[in-house]
Scaffold this motif. Sequence first.
Motif, PDB file in Angstrom:
ATOM      1  N   ALA A 621       0.839  -1.206   0.000  1.00 21.49           N
ATOM      2  CA  ALA A 621       0.000   0.000   0.000  1.00 21.49           C
ATOM      3  C   ALA A 621       0.871   1.252   0.000  1.00 21.49           C
ATOM      4  CB  ALA A 621      -0.911  -0.009   1.231  1.00 21.49           C
ATOM      5  N   VAL A 622       1.962   1.214   0.771  1.00 26.12           N
ATOM      6  CA  VAL A 622       2.873   2.371   0.789  1.00 26.12           C
ATOM      7  C   VAL A 622       3.482   2.556  -0.599  1.00 26.12           C
ATOM      8  CG1 VAL A 622       5.005   3.290   1.746  1.00 26.12           C
ATOM      9  CG2 VAL A 622       3.409   2.105   3.238  1.00 26.12           C
ATOM     10  N   PHE A 623       3.856   1.443  -1.221  1.00 27.68           N
ATOM     11  CA  PHE A 623       4.421   1.506  -2.575  1.00 27.68           C
ATOM     12  C   PHE A 623       3.431   2.169  -3.528  1.00 27.68           C
ATOM     13  CE2 PHE A 623       4.333  -0.633  -6.758  1.00 27.68           C
ATOM     14  CZ  PHE A 623       5.537  -0.172  -7.278  1.00 27.68           C
ATOM     15  N   ALA A 624       2.162   1.718  -3.458  1.00 25.28           N
ATOM     16  CA  ALA A 624       1.150   2.241  -4.379  1.00 25.28           C
ATOM     17  C   ALA A 624       0.931   3.735  -4.150  1.00 25.28           C
ATOM     18  CB  ALA A 624      -0.157   1.477  -4.193  1.00 25.28           C
ATOM     19  N   LEU A 625       0.878   4.147  -2.870  1.00 30.26           N
ATOM     20  CA  LEU A 625       0.662   5.574  -2.592  1.00 30.26           C
ATOM     21  C   LEU A 625       1.900   6.377  -2.987  1.00 30.26           C
ATOM     22  CD1 LEU A 625      -1.200   5.195   0.795  1.00 30.26           C
ATOM     23  CD2 LEU A 625      -2.162   6.070  -1.331  1.00 30.26           C
ATOM     24  N   GLY A 626       3.080   5.741  -2.865  1.00 31.15           N
ATOM     25  CA  GLY A 626       4.315   6.437  -3.252  1.00 31.15           C
ATOM     26  C   GLY A 626       4.344   6.738  -4.727  1.00 31.15           C
ATOM     27  N   THR A 627       3.982   5.758  -5.567  1.00 29.87           N
ATOM     28  CA  THR A 627       4.009   6.031  -7.014  1.00 29.87           C
ATOM     29  C   THR A 627       2.843   6.946  -7.383  1.00 29.87           C
ATOM     30  OG1 THR A 627       2.756   4.011  -7.421  1.00 29.87           O
ATOM     31  CG2 THR A 627       5.130   3.854  -7.605  1.00 29.87           C
ATOM     32  N   PHE A 628       1.801   6.944  -6.544  1.00 27.89           N
ATOM     33  CA  PHE A 628       0.642   7.814  -6.787  1.00 27.89           C
ATOM     34  C   PHE A 628       1.052   9.280  -6.680  1.00 27.89           C
ATOM     35  CE2 PHE A 628      -3.463   9.739  -5.459  1.00 27.89           C
ATOM     36  CZ  PHE A 628      -4.268   9.260  -6.477  1.00 27.89           C
ATOM     37  N   VAL A 629       1.871   9.595  -5.668  1.00 27.74           N
ATOM     38  CA  VAL A 629       2.309  10.999  -5.550  1.00 27.74           C
ATOM     39  C   VAL A 629       3.562  11.253  -6.381  1.00 27.74           C
ATOM     40  CG1 VAL A 629       1.371  11.355  -3.257  1.00 27.74           C
ATOM     41  CG2 VAL A 629       3.690  10.536  -3.489  1.00 27.74           C
ATOM     42  N   GLY A 630       4.195  10.185  -6.867  1.00 30.02           N
ATOM     43  CA  GLY A 630       5.472  10.384  -7.546  1.00 30.02           C
ATOM     44  C   GLY A 630       5.352  10.599  -9.029  1.00 30.02           C
ATOM     45  N   LEU A 665       8.441   3.306   2.978  1.00 30.53           N
ATOM     46  CA  LEU A 665       7.957   4.643   3.334  1.00 30.53           C
ATOM     47  C   LEU A 665       8.980   5.705   2.908  1.00 30.53           C
ATOM     48  CD1 LEU A 665       6.034   6.551   4.846  1.00 30.53           C
ATOM     49  CD2 LEU A 665       7.232   5.999   6.946  1.00 30.53           C
ATOM     50  N   VAL A 666      10.262   5.436   3.155  1.00 31.43           N
ATOM     51  CA  VAL A 666      11.289   6.421   2.763  1.00 31.43           C
ATOM     52  C   VAL A 666      11.231   6.633   1.254  1.00 31.43           C
ATOM     53  CG1 VAL A 666      13.742   6.939   2.706  1.00 31.43           C
ATOM     54  CG2 VAL A 666      12.800   5.732   4.658  1.00 31.43           C
ATOM     55  N   VAL A 667      11.100   5.529   0.516  1.00 28.30           N
ATOM     56  CA  VAL A 667      11.078   5.647  -0.946  1.00 28.30           C
ATOM     57  C   VAL A 667       9.841   6.431  -1.389  1.00 28.30           C
ATOM     58  CG1 VAL A 667      10.916   4.360  -3.081  1.00 28.30           C
ATOM     59  CG2 VAL A 667      12.406   3.558  -1.271  1.00 28.30           C
ATOM     60  N   ALA A 668       8.699   6.127  -0.755  1.00 31.16           N
ATOM     61  CA  ALA A 668       7.467   6.843  -1.123  1.00 31.16           C
ATOM     62  C   ALA A 668       7.631   8.335  -0.855  1.00 31.16           C
ATOM     63  CB  ALA A 668       6.289   6.274  -0.337  1.00 31.16           C
ATOM     64  N   LEU A 669       8.217   8.675   0.303  1.00 34.40           N
ATOM     65  CA  LEU A 669       8.391  10.102   0.620  1.00 34.40           C
ATOM     66  C   LEU A 669       9.434  10.726  -0.306  1.00 34.40           C
ATOM     67  CD1 LEU A 669       8.267   9.979   4.515  1.00 34.40           C
ATOM     68  CD2 LEU A 669       6.453  10.637   2.955  1.00 34.40           C
ATOM     69  N   SER A 670      10.398   9.920  -0.751  1.00 34.55           N
ATOM     70  CA  SER A 670      11.413  10.505  -1.639  1.00 34.55           C
ATOM     71  C   SER A 670      10.771  10.942  -2.956  1.00 34.55           C
ATOM     72  CB  SER A 670      12.541   9.504  -1.898  1.00 34.55           C
ATOM     73  OG  SER A 670      12.146   8.554  -2.860  1.00 34.55           O
ATOM     74  N   HIS A 671       9.719  10.208  -3.390  1.00 33.15           N
ATOM     75  CA  HIS A 671       9.005  10.645  -4.611  1.00 33.15           C
ATOM     76  C   HIS A 671       8.428  12.039  -4.382  1.00 33.15           C
ATOM     77  CE1 HIS A 671       9.482   6.794  -6.405  1.00 33.15           C
ATOM     78  NE2 HIS A 671       8.634   6.169  -5.640  1.00 33.15           N
ATOM     79  N   LEU A 672       7.884  12.229  -3.194  1.00 37.96           N
ATOM     80  CA  LEU A 672       7.270  13.521  -2.862  1.00 37.96           C
ATOM     81  C   LEU A 672       8.349  14.609  -2.829  1.00 37.96           C
ATOM     82  CD1 LEU A 672       4.296  14.214  -1.811  1.00 37.96           C
ATOM     83  CD2 LEU A 672       5.426  14.536   0.361  1.00 37.96           C
ATOM     84  N   VAL A 673       9.485  14.255  -2.242  1.00 35.42           N
ATOM     85  CA  VAL A 673      10.582  15.219  -2.134  1.00 35.42           C
ATOM     86  C   VAL A 673      11.049  15.642  -3.525  1.00 35.42           C
ATOM     87  CG1 VAL A 673      12.995  15.436  -1.465  1.00 35.42           C
ATOM     88  CG2 VAL A 673      11.365  14.432   0.125  1.00 35.42           C
ATOM     89  N   VAL A 674      11.154  14.687  -4.435  1.00 36.36           N
ATOM     90  CA  VAL A 674      11.582  15.023  -5.803  1.00 36.36           C
ATOM     91  C   VAL A 674      10.550  15.943  -6.450  1.00 36.36           C
ATOM     92  CG1 VAL A 674      11.957  14.047  -8.099  1.00 36.36           C
ATOM     93  CG2 VAL A 674      12.893  12.908  -6.094  1.00 36.36           C
TER      94      VAL A 674
END
Length: 1334
Positions: A621-630, A665-674
């Motif tokens: 789920a974290v992966f999916a939300l990460g690519t969702f914001v990324g 989670l770190v990877v998902a947030l890194s998408h947001l950071v980028v």
Amino acid sequence: MKMDSDLIHSPAVGLTEEEEADMNDWKLPLAFMKKRHLEKIEGSKALAQSWRMKDRMKTVSVALVLCLNVGVDPPDVVKTSPCARLECWIDPLSMSPQKALETIGANLQKQYETWQPRARYKQSLDPTVDEVKKLCTSLRRNAKEERVLFHYNGHGVPRPTVNGEIWVFNKNYTQYIPLSIYDLQTWMGSPSIFVYDCSNAGIIVKSFKQFALQREQELEVAAINPSHPLAQMPLPPSMKNCIQLAACEASELLPMNPDLPADLFTSCLTTPIKIALRWFCMQKSAKLVPGVTLDLIEKIPGRLNDRRTPLGELNWIFTAITDTIAWNVLPRDLFQKLFRQDLLVASLFRNFLLAERIMRSYNCTPVSSPRLPPTYMHAMWQAWDLAVDICLSQLPTIIEEGTAFRHSPFFAEQLTAFQVWLTMGVENRNPPEQLPIVLQVLLSQVHRLRALDLLGRFLDLGPWAVSLALSVGIFPYVLKLLQSSARELRPLLVFIWAKILAVDSSCQADLVKDNGHKYFLSVLADSYMPAEHRTMAVFILAVIVNSYNTGQEACLQGNLIANCLEQLSDPHPLLRQWVAICLGRIWQNFDPARWCGVRDSAHEKLYTLLSDPIPEVRCAAVFALGTFVGNSAERTDHSTTIDHNVAMMLAQLINDGSPVVRKELVVALSHLVVQYESNFCTVALQFIEEEKNYSVPSPANTAEPGNLTPVRDSPAIPRLRSVNSYTNIRAATTARNLNKSLQNLNLNEEGVPAAFSPGNLSNSSSASSTLGSPDNDEYILSFETIDKMRRVSSYSSLNSLIGVSFNSVYTQIWRVLLHLAADPFPEVSDLAMKVLNSIAYKATMNARPQRILDSGSLTQSAPASPTSKGTHIHQAGGSPPMPSTSSSSLTNDVPKPPARDQPATRPPYTPTLGGQAPHSHQFPRTRKMFDKGPEQAAEDGDDAVGHRIYISAALQTGLCDWSAKYFAQPVMKIPEEHDLESQVRMERQWRFLRNARVRRQSRCTTQRGISRLDDQIFINRNPGVPSVVKFHPFNTCIAVADKDSICFWDWEKGERLDYFYNGNPRYTRITAMEYLNGHDCSLLLTATDDGALRVWKNFADQKNPEMVTAWQGLSDMLPTTRGAGMVVDWEQETGLLMTSGDVRVIRIWDTDREMKVQDIPTGADSCVTSLSCDSQRSLIAAGLGDGSVRVFDRRMGPNESRVMTYREHGAWVVKAHLQKETDGHVISVSVNGDVRFFDPRTPDSINVLQTVKGLTALDIHPQANLFACGSMNQFIAVYNANGDVISNIKYYDGFMGQRIGAISCLAFHPNWPHLAVGSNDYYMSIYSAEKRLR
């Protein structure tokens, strides 16, 4: 444990308590033994797939060259009489020579056309050299790069010559003219295939090879020397891709048996069934099939290509058998080239195997190039003979009486053989020879279901089986079957495709091209399908959309997103996991899918999975939300709002119990950071400024009851063992490039270099100076800076942020990342460090030019003279000097500096080997925190090129690939632990028998009663001051923790087994340890006073210790010196871990789900000092710092759960123990030495005993009703249940009676009457009831 002896032996109670405990070992759940703990989270190495034909070919043109010269026999062959006459089943003497020639030519063409109807056929009957040349060159011209076939029948001309020539005619047929193979090669070019049906045909094959070699050499010469005459000529084509089939060896003549056709070789290659049946009838064994004559064979009903007729069935069986023989005998690459690349070549080679079998029986050996191993004796030919036998035996009745044809049992029998191979075989064995037959059977509707089932079982054996099946050529068959609408095939096809895609994901393109994805979309949408088949379908779709734009578009149109969202709450966890991964992949860098997700509020539906009980599902789920914001498309206000919303939901997982989830989670947030880089740069700069201006209260180092750990003196520190997952933490001091190290020096505002605190340079700190980052040299933000930022932001009210409102999403996400950078699990902190440093780097790069101007105004302040602080540095190698005014905000070792001193951050600096550190006057005065070394000018803004960019959009955890491995591994096999014969099971059995023995023997000892306990059976100096000791319940290992490392001793042999670093930051200490799964595969859990929990495996054996998992058990615990640190209690039966300490709650973790299940408020204002639980009654007893003992029932709601509070102790409770019997009491002891017994049902104590004052440590033996007290006053007293002292220990044995030190910790063995004692003088001793009792 009191037991009634009568009760034990009464037959009514089948099992004794002991036996029951031993049975329970099998039932106890194991913690942290799932796949995610035991293996690295990464995909499998991709196998190089060679099954795809890189160069599929077609034979597009065929030259049929017949040199028969009917009626005139060549001079060099003496024919027998009678002799073989038939050419293409026609007797040339039965009509005029010209007509015979034309009829034979036409017949040969028809025979070839059954194998390749689409090719262009050209006949050249009794030709001249020119005609052959014209024919060959025109065919090659039209064929371009495709294959051309040259069929040569030389029955009417002399045999080939040793010089490499074959014979044709002159114009008026008065002479035979030689034609050089060299010329033929030149005209035919490559790729070509040659068939030679003439005597001594092997000569041609040899000459051909010599000429081909000659050509290669000419090509090489021309390439090296362009002026060579050869280089001026047109280059000859290479002959590498040519195939030859010859009727016999160089020295052999063709058979002349009048019962055979003259062109036996051609007949075998082009009419195999007809010749095979005739040959069968000519064998002696044919007499066993009565009534079958050569005439009858001509009348076999049916067509070759209709598998339901007798002729068609025989042809089908023949294809299957020859294919199987080839697959089993040939090397794989040769098989691919000859049997899978080109339909006509494959047919000719299958028939060539028959030619070899038949012609060898007439002393003739057909030759091929490339050469094949002999196959004429292969066992499968017997299956062919049987099939022919069964077919022919029916012929007379079918033809004469018209009875129905009974189909051959061949395929059913071969499937049975395959099934036997699957069920009976061992792991490492040769591949099953029936595999190509299974492929053929997929064509038949009758056996298709069974064949698919067996094929699925075969593919389940592992990736090697999938590769084999693909190399046999299964792919087009299963792709075609996706067009079938039969429901019963669905589960089988889904399973087979999941297996194929798990091994070779490149098939995604083929599936989309053939609309195969629609098949799986319909399976996923079909609610009647069992969950595991829908799981496989969604896995297949997740592969189709993985980084493949066409696949994403196709599946988006196929309504994949809505389908997936409907199944997010399915009870099957693997399905939930893959649905989430599939969603994450379909909208990865694909905006239309993201907007479709927004319309269906996909992100909100995914939120429910963030609290799923299965860590892998939370991860997905974290992966999916990460690519969702990324997604990197243009942003609108609407999408920014959604991103912020998702980010804040994700931030709640910051203290998830599973490191896998936190990494994702770190990877998902890194998408947001980028995505929002500039906003994060602003926040980063602000935090960097704050961190420089803010002082963090340093944990003071005063010796108080809670903390008896003195500063460790360095000589006692041996070389620690390196630890697999932790090597990055222990970078020992090496002579690094000095300037690189200096980059990290933080200067405070005045440009005065930060003070070196000697404490930081002592040996003990070198172990952890580079904590948390693989190569601190190149990090802008060191671990210490980040850690301080994190603590600053939690201490101070940072309301002064410029340009960004304090509580903005960006600030909060930056905080979350700071927190994750200090994560106890190294892989999580490394990833977070990368993200933070990437932004810090960009922020300071962008901000540098204007900051240099600002700093000019600062230089007038404090003069940059070397301060006195530089003077201690030379002692870095030895023990730290006495505290001076140096400052260190991060170590316990050094007291807080006077307030007038400008506090500085600790440089993450490891001295070079000489221990020499540079003085401050070596720096330019204006250096700022992030400049490079002194020698570099601050203006070089372009050094971004040289700097590592830490973060890229492709930061990944490997979770999805790792999850996909599940489908590549055997699913149907019994797992090893359930296989009664497996080694895993045997080892487990051995351990459980050992446990039973220890329980039995120790129970005998304790039941005899223990009158004294002062026999010292072990003493050794521990590398650090023991702070926690823990016996292993069943083997002879004891774990001794000091401040940040753990030592393992074998107390029976008296030797040290292991010593390794626990990885906690310098200002924290280990305050509790537990053995998990002590009855089986033991793990060690350590708890530190910052609330972090770490679990280790592979300790105390020859392997390197590895961290299994780590998480923040209690958040917001600030290490203080007074507190109890962190206390834990472990319940193996339920897999629950109770944690508490310097907090106001008892937090319960479920290790199976790796999540917090409950927070029970203690209702007190002081710390919890001791925890004890009883799973049978769901009770937890807690001792507190204020002297109260509180009992909680965890089945009640948080506010009702406190069921009893006892306030009889006047001081800090050292230990509260809850007995594990049904009517067990609470026993508690305070610092003042009063031991109180409480019944949880009554409000007052039922018994009080007084022991020594100044208690520092106490333990209670669970079986023997003993308790031991350790005191500040350097002695140990052991009491029995009545409060009588049975032993008083003041001196070590043997050490000239040396007095024991102040007791820092003690613990009883859970079973034996052994007491382990650690004291402040580094010694660790164990006392027992009597010597060598065990």
